[in-house]
Design an enzyme around this catalytic site. Sequence first.
Site, PDB file in Angstrom:
ATOM      1  N   LYS A 211      -6.790  -2.062  10.621  1.00 54.82           N
ATOM      2  CA  LYS A 211      -5.474  -1.593  11.053  1.00 54.82           C
ATOM      3  C   LYS A 211      -5.479  -1.470  12.563  1.00 54.82           C
ATOM      4  O   LYS A 211      -6.295  -0.743  13.141  1.00 54.82           O
ATOM      5  CB  LYS A 211      -5.152  -0.247  10.408  1.00 54.82           C
ATOM      6  CG  LYS A 211      -3.822   0.328  10.886  1.00 54.82           C
ATOM      7  CD  LYS A 211      -3.421   1.555  10.109  1.00 54.82           C
ATOM      8  CE  LYS A 211      -2.151   2.146  10.688  1.00 54.82           C
ATOM      9  NZ  LYS A 211      -1.736   3.356   9.974  1.00 54.82           N
ATOM     10  N   LYS A 263      -3.482  -5.110   8.712  1.00 55.39           N
ATOM     11  CA  LYS A 263      -2.176  -4.602   9.123  1.00 55.39           C
ATOM     12  C   LYS A 263      -2.094  -4.561  10.634  1.00 55.39           C
ATOM     13  O   LYS A 263      -3.036  -4.076  11.253  1.00 55.39           O
ATOM     14  CB  LYS A 263      -2.011  -3.186   8.554  1.00 55.39           C
ATOM     15  CG  LYS A 263      -0.766  -2.458   8.973  1.00 55.39           C
ATOM     16  CD  LYS A 263      -0.805  -1.049   8.462  1.00 55.39           C
ATOM     17  CE  LYS A 263       0.420  -0.337   8.991  1.00 55.39           C
ATOM     18  NZ  LYS A 263       0.401   1.067   8.695  1.00 55.39           N
TER      19      LYS A 263
END
Length: 336
Positions: A211, A263
């Site tokens: 992330k 992400k």
Amino acid sequence: MENVTTSPILDSAVKPYVRPRRLRATPALRELVRENRWSARQLVLPIFVREGISEPAPITSLPGQFQHTVESAVALGREAVEAGVGGLIVFGVPAEENKDELGSNAWAEECIANQALRALRAELGEDIVLMADTCLDEFTSHGHCGPLTESGDVDNDAAVACYQKVAVSQAEAGAQVVAPSGMMDGQVAAIRAALDEAGFDDVAILAYSAKFASAFYGPFRDAVGCELNGDRKSYQEDPANRREALYETELDIAEGADMVMVKPGSSYLDVLSDVAEVSPVPVAVYQVSGEYAMVAAAAERGWIDLERIVDEQLTSFVRAGADFILTYWALTAARF
Ligand code: PBG
């Protein structure tokens, strides 16, 4: 044929009868030889549930998305089931007075996220996979993903101890999957231990493994009413780092992640492809708020074709190796 394609990669003797265009001639042929396709079953719809509202409230920076009441969240969940969507992921938006330095409302039995999980589980049963975002930023007064140290940094181990409580409370509320998104070191192993200890060894962990500290999360902060002072660069990854993303993912798998995630999506397809190549567990990608907002805004102006763009993006995630996709388009796309 005059214009025979020559390629420095292929052997020089490319014959004039080699014509890749042959298989592109008709829709049926193209369908037949298509290498990658997505289906509604692979899509996970994020749902925001806000405390203290009586009607769904539109999120300005995410046109078509709402902060829901528990009731309207359930109605949306039902629509998702009917459209064949594969999963839901719940984000809680507490009332201002329920925010504190620790984010302690996040693990209250009756916090808004847990209320929604309970209602969704009761209404939808096992017809759709019910997930919970396991983090604190919606619930902390300062907007960070964990409690702060004296110097103002996020306290890794204190945050992880909070995540353990959040995950257990979400499992109690009916989440089948918890998804820690705070990027603290050791969070997956700690959550696994806490779930097992509480008797939830069947609850799976979807780790937000790679992330990145991304500007694409902008509209999400509106969606959850998070006023962050500063940034998350001391815990989320540097967008420049490809190798580190693999390292983070491997650590999460070693800690017991049942599924891993990359992400944001579109700008990180190289990372997604790297992860998919080595991961022994299912790989998810999160097409985040800013990605959604950009497409929605351009489509609103008539500058792009929404359906074709969304289809192309979802296909590209699958092509890069994603097994499933978290996207605000889930319901829209399922209905294409
Ligand atoms: C934080 C969290 C964020 C998102 C999901 N979980 C925001 C952040 O890290 O700043 C972003 C999702 C999106 O932008 O759609 N717990």
